[in-house]
Design a protein around this motif. Structure first.
Motif, PDB file in Angstrom:
ATOM      1  N   VAL A 208      51.891 131.898 -53.268  1.00 17.35           N
ATOM      2  CA  VAL A 208      52.013 130.539 -53.780  1.00 17.35           C
ATOM      3  C   VAL A 208      52.794 129.302 -52.658  1.00 17.35           C
ATOM      4  CG1 VAL A 208      53.525 128.975 -55.336  1.00 17.35           C
ATOM      5  CG2 VAL A 208      52.650 131.129 -56.138  1.00 17.35           C
ATOM      6  N   GLU A 209      53.408 129.846 -52.173  1.00 19.08           N
ATOM      7  CA  GLU A 209      53.939 129.249 -50.811  1.00 19.08           C
ATOM      8  C   GLU A 209      52.839 128.648 -49.881  1.00 19.08           C
ATOM      9  OE1 GLU A 209      57.282 131.340 -49.335  1.00 19.08           O
ATOM     10  OE2 GLU A 209      58.509 130.833 -51.035  1.00 19.08           O
ATOM     11  N   GLN A 210      51.937 129.682 -49.572  1.00 24.33           N
ATOM     12  CA  GLN A 210      50.768 129.574 -48.626  1.00 24.33           C
ATOM     13  C   GLN A 210      49.935 128.529 -49.342  1.00 24.33           C
ATOM     14  OE1 GLN A 210      50.012 130.663 -45.351  1.00 24.33           O
ATOM     15  NE2 GLN A 210      48.892 129.082 -45.532  1.00 24.33           N
ATOM     16  N   VAL A 211      49.551 128.452 -50.720  1.00 24.62           N
ATOM     17  CA  VAL A 211      48.649 127.672 -51.381  1.00 24.62           C
ATOM     18  C   VAL A 211      49.086 126.226 -51.259  1.00 24.62           C
ATOM     19  CG1 VAL A 211      47.505 127.450 -53.494  1.00 24.62           C
ATOM     20  CG2 VAL A 211      47.582 129.577 -52.626  1.00 24.62           C
ATOM     21  N   VAL A 212      50.424 126.205 -51.526  1.00 26.21           N
ATOM     22  CA  VAL A 212      50.967 124.929 -51.504  1.00 26.21           C
ATOM     23  C   VAL A 212      51.143 124.292 -50.152  1.00 26.21           C
ATOM     24  CG1 VAL A 212      53.257 123.550 -51.709  1.00 26.21           C
ATOM     25  CG2 VAL A 212      52.556 125.157 -53.451  1.00 26.21           C
ATOM     26  N   ALA A 213      51.086 125.136 -49.135  1.00 26.23           N
ATOM     27  CA  ALA A 213      51.168 124.461 -47.719  1.00 26.23           C
ATOM     28  C   ALA A 213      49.707 124.358 -47.513  1.00 26.23           C
ATOM     29  CB  ALA A 213      51.565 125.668 -46.867  1.00 26.23           C
ATOM     30  N   ASP A 214      48.640 124.849 -48.099  1.00 27.74           N
ATOM     31  CA  ASP A 214      47.484 124.642 -47.566  1.00 27.74           C
ATOM     32  C   ASP A 214      46.690 123.399 -48.364  1.00 27.74           C
ATOM     33  OD1 ASP A 214      47.259 126.928 -46.244  1.00 27.74           O
ATOM     34  OD2 ASP A 214      46.292 128.056 -47.713  1.00 27.74           O
ATOM     35  N   SER A 272      34.015 136.254 -48.142  1.00 25.61           N
ATOM     36  CA  SER A 272      34.687 135.037 -47.392  1.00 25.61           C
ATOM     37  C   SER A 272      33.649 133.893 -47.467  1.00 25.61           C
ATOM     38  CB  SER A 272      35.139 135.537 -46.146  1.00 25.61           C
ATOM     39  OG  SER A 272      33.737 135.974 -45.471  1.00 25.61           O
ATOM     40  N   ASN A 273      32.370 134.163 -47.634  1.00 22.89           N
ATOM     41  CA  ASN A 273      31.300 133.228 -47.376  1.00 22.89           C
ATOM     42  C   ASN A 273      31.118 132.519 -48.756  1.00 22.89           C
ATOM     43  OD1 ASN A 273      30.101 135.513 -48.629  1.00 22.89           O
ATOM     44  ND2 ASN A 273      28.409 135.340 -47.317  1.00 22.89           N
ATOM     45  N   ALA A 274      31.672 133.107 -49.988  1.00 22.36           N
ATOM     46  CA  ALA A 274      31.448 132.499 -51.373  1.00 22.36           C
ATOM     47  C   ALA A 274      32.547 131.423 -51.663  1.00 22.36           C
ATOM     48  CB  ALA A 274      31.456 133.555 -52.278  1.00 22.36           C
ATOM     49  N   LYS A 275      31.914 130.234 -51.648  1.00 25.76           N
ATOM     50  CA  LYS A 275      32.987 129.047 -51.979  1.00 25.76           C
ATOM     51  C   LYS A 275      32.770 128.911 -53.694  1.00 25.76           C
ATOM     52  CE  LYS A 275      32.678 126.420 -47.755  1.00 25.76           C
ATOM     53  NZ  LYS A 275      32.686 124.940 -46.986  1.00 25.76           N
ATOM     54  N   ILE A 276      33.783 129.528 -54.146  1.00 20.47           N
ATOM     55  CA  ILE A 276      33.760 129.349 -55.684  1.00 20.47           C
ATOM     56  C   ILE A 276      33.995 127.912 -56.261  1.00 20.47           C
ATOM     57  CG2 ILE A 276      34.812 130.098 -58.018  1.00 20.47           C
ATOM     58  CD1 ILE A 276      35.243 132.694 -56.499  1.00 20.47           C
ATOM     59  N   TYR A 292      45.205 129.206 -59.357  1.00 20.57           N
ATOM     60  CA  TYR A 292      45.310 130.327 -59.608  1.00 20.57           C
ATOM     61  C   TYR A 292      44.452 131.138 -58.795  1.00 20.57           C
ATOM     62  CZ  TYR A 292      46.878 134.253 -62.606  1.00 20.57           C
ATOM     63  OH  TYR A 292      47.299 135.367 -63.303  1.00 20.57           O
ATOM     64  N   LEU A 293      43.337 130.800 -58.504  1.00 21.77           N
ATOM     65  CA  LEU A 293      42.284 131.809 -58.143  1.00 21.77           C
ATOM     66  C   LEU A 293      42.728 131.644 -56.427  1.00 21.77           C
ATOM     67  CD1 LEU A 293      38.767 130.614 -59.596  1.00 21.77           C
ATOM     68  CD2 LEU A 293      40.393 132.724 -60.044  1.00 21.77           C
ATOM     69  N   ARG A 294      43.114 130.692 -55.802  1.00 18.35           N
ATOM     70  CA  ARG A 294      43.261 130.653 -54.362  1.00 18.35           C
ATOM     71  C   ARG A 294      44.776 131.636 -54.314  1.00 18.35           C
ATOM     72  NH1 ARG A 294      40.316 127.577 -51.457  1.00 18.35           N
ATOM     73  NH2 ARG A 294      41.663 127.861 -49.595  1.00 18.35           N
ATOM     74  N   ASP A 299      38.399 131.830 -52.175  1.00 17.13           N
ATOM     75  CA  ASP A 299      37.911 130.732 -51.513  1.00 17.13           C
ATOM     76  C   ASP A 299      37.594 129.585 -52.703  1.00 17.13           C
ATOM     77  OD1 ASP A 299      37.832 128.798 -49.628  1.00 17.13           O
ATOM     78  OD2 ASP A 299      35.829 129.619 -49.007  1.00 17.13           O
ATOM     79  N   ALA A 300      38.486 129.173 -53.384  1.00 13.71           N
ATOM     80  CA  ALA A 300      38.181 128.084 -54.556  1.00 13.71           C
ATOM     81  C   ALA A 300      38.541 126.970 -54.416  1.00 13.71           C
ATOM     82  CB  ALA A 300      39.213 128.954 -55.800  1.00 13.71           C
ATOM     83  N   TYR A 301      37.446 126.061 -55.082  1.00 11.90           N
ATOM     84  CA  TYR A 301      37.319 124.758 -54.917  1.00 11.90           C
ATOM     85  C   TYR A 301      37.458 124.062 -56.370  1.00 11.90           C
ATOM     86  CZ  TYR A 301      36.861 125.696 -50.227  1.00 11.90           C
ATOM     87  OH  TYR A 301      36.935 126.095 -48.930  1.00 11.90           O
TER      88      TYR A 301
END
Length: 334
Positions: A208-214, A272-276, A292-294, A299-301
């Motif tokens: 969670v901390e990493q996803v927030v930072a990103d 890694s090459n699948a952008k969801i 949640y997926l990240r 590799d979700a958007y």
């Protein structure tokens, strides 16, 4: 003399044999260790933090969004929540909800404890970034967190610009908009995440901390519509809407089964090459799912503004459709 030489050679070989043995032992232990993803997944499921609970609220069924109050209920609304406004300081200064704290998105995890026993309400421009933040705060332990639906765009017509200027219908007549049935869902392996910890709760905290930072990861509907093959597109509609409203060509429909407890998440490609790219009606539910997926390692958007940005003029739907009339005129302070 020859025997003595062999003796010394043997002594020299012992450390290398020992090290080789240790290396093989470490490899064996590593290969048999439970993957970090599995440890985190088991923790999430056993603690009521599966995807459906983040959307609906663990235990008490608190939905991840709440609408603006009626004017007669405004005071009760303001006193109920600890309000975090994650817009820029300039936008906050131009007008904000009374009592709201202006906090950078990257600081939401350190701000949340200040709410103490109050429920947290996260506010942004459109509700999308706030929903992303809400999912992450819920996963971090702040289960009584919600996002303001439609964001400040729904609070007051003076702050409605972000929604008013981003609706559109690029899908109308587009060759990459289809009315075909959904392709069958596939089955993939689990995502791979790394951690030095073997504790599921600690791994979740790190993620969670990493996803927030990103920061919030988004993609525009126009970009996905132009090149759908560059994405693993997930349409988060019900089956009837998928067919009636149309959808991006070859979009999968992974909704009811998208759970950890039933392994439905394995319908998503973890490579890694699948952008969801997930889309819904408003970009708010897809923001929750993307966060949640990240955390899970995908590799979700989130496709911004959802159906409203893709095909707002579509006559097949009404619910959750943005128009200027959605905005209320609740008070702003500066």
């Amino acid at each position: 003399m020859k025997k003595l030489s062999l003796f010394f050679i043997g002594l020299l070989l012992i450390p290398s044999l020992f090290l080789t043995s240790c290396d093989r032992g470490d490899d064996l232990i590593d290969s048999e260790a439970t993957p970090a993803f599995t440890l985190m997944k088991d923790y999430l499921v056993s603690n009521n933090l599966d995807i459906n609970n983040i959307l609906a609220g663990p235990g008490d069924a608190i939905k991840f969004v709440v609408g603006e109050p009626a004017e007669t209920d405004l005071n009760a609304f303001l006193s109920k929540y600890y309000i975090i406004d994650i817009r820029s300081s300039a936008s906050y200064g131009d007008g904000h909800i009374q009592g709201a704290k202006n906090v950078a998105f990257t600081d939401i995890l350190t701000e949340a404890p200040k709410a103490e026993s109050k429920p947290i309400l996260v506010v942004c421009y459109t509700g999308q970034t706030a929903c992303y933040a809400t999912a992450l705060l819920r996963l971090y332990g702040y289960s009584n967190t919600q996002a303001l639906k439609w964001g400040m765009s729904g609070w007051n017509s003076a702050t409605a610009g972000p929604w008013n200027s981003n609706i559109g219908s690029p899908a109308a007549g587009n060759s990459n908009w289809s009315y075909s049935t959904a392709p069958p869902n596939l089955v993939f392996s689990d995502p791979i995440i790394t951690s030095f910890s073997t504790d599921g709760s600690q791994i979740l905290k790190e993620r969670v901390e990493q996803v927030v930072a990103d920061g919030f990861k988004t993609v525009s509907g126009g970009d996905v519509l132009a090149s759908p093959n560059n994405y693993f597109v997930n349409n988060y509609f019900g089956e009837a809407d998928y067919n009636a409203f149309g959808h991006i060509t070859n979009a999968y429909r992974i909704k009811e089964t998208l759970l950890l407890s039933t392994n439905g998440y394995q319908s998503l490609d973890p490579s890694s090459n699948a952008k969801i790219a997930t889309y819904c009606y408003t970009g708010q539910t897809s923001a929750v799912l993307t966060a949640y997926l990240r955390v899970l390692g995908y590799d979700a958007y989130s496709i911004t503004f959802g159906m409203n940005g893709l095909y707002n003029s579509n006559n097949a739907w009404v619910s959750n459709k943005w128009s200027a009339s959605v905005s209320k005129n609740l008070p702003l302070v500066n």
